[in-house]
Design a protein around this motif. Structure first.
Motif, short mmCIF file in Angstrom:
data_model
loop_
_atom_site.label_atom_id
_atom_site.label_comp_id
_atom_site.label_asym_id
_atom_site.label_seq_id
_atom_site.Cartn_x
_atom_site.Cartn_y
_atom_site.Cartn_z
N THR A 123 4.82 -1.77 2.80
CA THR A 123 5.47 -2.77 1.96
C THR A 123 6.13 -2.11 0.75
OG1 THR A 123 3.77 -4.36 2.64
CG2 THR A 123 5.10 -4.93 0.73
N ASN A 178 0.96 0.97 3.07
CA ASN A 178 0.24 -0.21 2.59
C ASN A 178 0.77 -1.43 3.31
OD1 ASN A 178 2.75 -0.77 1.02
ND2 ASN A 178 1.98 0.92 -0.23
N SER A 227 1.08 -5.56 2.36
CA SER A 227 0.86 -6.75 1.55
C SER A 227 1.93 -7.76 1.92
CB SER A 227 0.91 -6.41 0.06
OG SER A 227 2.15 -5.84 -0.30
N GLU A 228 1.78 -8.99 1.49
CA GLU A 228 2.66 -10.06 1.92
C GLU A 228 4.10 -9.82 1.47
OE1 GLU A 228 1.29 -13.91 0.88
OE2 GLU A 228 -0.49 -13.79 2.15
N ASP A 229 5.01 -9.83 2.44
CA ASP A 229 6.43 -9.67 2.16
C ASP A 229 7.19 -10.05 3.43
OD1 ASP A 229 8.57 -9.18 0.51
OD2 ASP A 229 8.55 -7.02 0.76
N ASP A 239 -6.92 0.85 2.14
CA ASP A 239 -6.21 -0.29 2.71
C ASP A 239 -6.65 -0.47 4.16
OD1 ASP A 239 -4.33 -2.10 3.80
OD2 ASP A 239 -2.77 -1.45 2.41
N ASN A 250 8.37 -7.33 -5.20
CA ASN A 250 7.27 -8.18 -4.76
C ASN A 250 6.06 -7.89 -5.64
OD1 ASN A 250 5.66 -5.97 -3.48
ND2 ASN A 250 7.39 -5.91 -2.07
N ALA A 298 3.01 -6.77 -5.12
CA ALA A 298 2.29 -5.51 -4.91
C ALA A 298 3.01 -4.35 -5.57
CB ALA A 298 2.09 -5.26 -3.42
#
Length: 500
Positions: free
Chosen positions: A137, A205, A207-209, A241, A367, A369
């Motif tokens: 991400t 990593n 994460s939300e995206d 992670d 974003n 993160a």
């Protein structure tokens, strides 16, 4: 009588012969232009379509139309397959979603849909350059360009490509030939790519995206995980992670490929980590059960972040080192490559120190993160944030970094997500909201950023960092993230005061 076209899926590769293929290039941006150019030169019949009909796109079109590529511009050409010709292969821009009507029609018709990366992998000769790939991400560009610097320090003919640098197809088919390619790969590119067969790959990593594009977090992570399929030597993941570890565990790799972990602490066996300020390798040395090889020191990175080397930057360096070591690069080249490396524009870029206040452009932190990683690099920060959050939750971002904030300046046409999170978790921190006004021309956008920088300047004192790390996209007010960063830099350059 014309001989029938051999279907693309029946043509052998590496060294795929595209002559005679009827290729539709969906999207005529940088990668689409490169695909049209490279395949046309090798005898393919190419039609390129793009919904944009700007002067910049028309100029690119004119160049290739002279050489025989047909280009159709305008939204009406992107809603369905052409009716005046057969299509053997669609090569899509990474920006086109899977549910885009033309792509959906191609899928329903059984026409193969490939990314530029898939096409490049198949067209590259068997003795072509090795591929080392990075996704995640956040941190992709930094890691790939660090890797490129290390490879060059080792005396290899290398280049960064993919989402940064050259299109992959140009690098893979370069007539002089590279030794190795450092590829930055997005989840969009990976979605349409089946065969990568990388020498080594890293997922930094998760994460939300881009959840709207992929349809959910699980599909997004699965797209990232495609980078590990067929890896020959090393799958690199981040120990802290769990999502990256899980992708390694699920990957179908060549027998003998190893899982290599990255940690900010003392590394275990088959890991790279940090011991007493030294980046060390316990993965790629014969005596790794009892010892570690020194690769570089944290001091070798301090030129990249005068306000403090953040943990994200250290992990990026470890990932680049791991991929280089997987390819056989010696430790001394890792150190030399990191020492000579310079961050690209807009990624944690230190612009100036004025009256003791550092000004840092991390407009690429689009974003939560990425913004959190940037915020953790400094102890006292005046944070310039806001924009189009694309539905992402900023609550945890604010909660985790509230103690570092000495002031906040908010951009964006809608700032409620930030103001509410700040009220909950940092009620004592002064917040300045910049009046959005009209930003339909560059003059107004420049005015907006000048007001933001002036507000941040008033909030900061010596020792603070004024950080542009918006945790949001720029499209609600700026042309793109680069313009946002450029206008920030211009506004900083106009500030009065003594410069260090």
């Amino acid at each position: 009588m014309t001989a029938p076209v051999v279907p693309v899926l029946q043509r052998p590769w590496p060294g795929l012969d595209v002559s005679g293929l009827r290729i539709l290039v969906a999207g005529f941006g940088v990668s689409g232009y490169a695909v049209a150019d490279q395949t046309m030169q090798r005898g393919a019949h190419v039609l390129a379509v793009d919904g944009k009909d700007t002067e910049e796109v028309r100029e690119r079109a004119r160049i290739l139309e002279v050489l025989g590529v047909e280009v159709r511009l305008g939204a009406e050409h992107t809603t369905a397959l052409p009716t005046d010709r057969e299509i053997d292969l669609v090569v899509t821009s990474p920006g086109w979603r899977p549910d885009q009507p033309l792509l959906a029609a191609a899928g329903a018709a059984g026409i193969p849909i490939w990314s530029e990366v898939e096409l490049a992998r198949r067209m590259q000769a068997a003795d072509g350059p090795a591929w080392l790939g990075v996704t995640g991400t956040n941190g992709k560009t930094t890691t790939v360009t660090m890797l490129d610097s290390i490879l060059r320090a080792a005396g290899l003919r290398a280049t960064a490509c993919g989402n940064v640098g050259l299109p992959v197809i140009e690098a893979a088919l370069d007539p002089e030939g590279y030794d190795v390619l450092a590829l930055e790969l997005s989840s969009f590119q990976l979605h349409w790519t089946e065969h990568l067969d990388l020498e080594a790959a890293a997922v930094l990593n998760i994460s939300e995206d881009h959840l709207d594009w992929h349809g959910g977090a699980e599909a997004y992570a699965a797209a990232k995980g495609r980078i590990f399929e067929g890896v020959r030597t090393a799958c690199v993941y981040t120990v802290a992670d769990d999502a990256t570890r899980h992708l390694v565990e699920q990957a179908d790799v060549v027998e003998g490929a190893r899982a290599i972990g990255l940690t900010l602490g003392t590394p275990a066996l088959s890991e790279l980590g940090v011991v007493d300020g030294i980046l060390v390798d316990r993965a790629f040395i014969a005596e790794r059960r009892r010892a570690a090889a020194e690769l570089a020191t944290l001091e070798d990175l301090t030129h990249l972040a005068p306000h403090g080397v953040g943990p994200h930057l250290v992990l990026d360096a470890l990932a680049a080192a791991a991929l280089a070591r997987a390819y056989g690069v010696e430790p001394i080249a890792v150190q030399q490559g990191l020492r000579s490396y310079q961050l690209g524009g807009h990624r944690a870029q230190h612009l100036a120190t004025i009256d003791g206040v550092s000004y840092v452009d991390d407009t690429k932190a689009t974003n939560p993160a990425a913004a959190s990683a940037s915020l953790r690099a400094a102890e006292r920060t005046v944070w310039i944030a806001g924009g189009d959050t694309k539905g992402a939750d900023v609550d945890a971002l604010v909660a985790d970094n509230a103690s570092r904030l000495v002031g906040v300046v908010l951009l964006g046409t809608e700032a409620a997500a930030f103001t509410q999170a700040l009220a909950r978790h940092a009620p004592e921190v002064p917040v300045r909201r910049v009046d959005p006004g009209h930003t339909d021309d560059v003059g107004n956008r420049s005015r907006l950023m000048q007001e933001a920088v002036a507000a941040a300047h008033e909030l900061a004192t010596a020792g603070d960092v004024v950080l542009l790390a918006p945790a949001a996209a720029s499209i609600d007010q700026f042309r793109d993230y680069a313009e946002r960063g450029d206008l920030f830099a211009a506004a900083v350059s106009r500030l009065p005061g003594e410069r260090a």
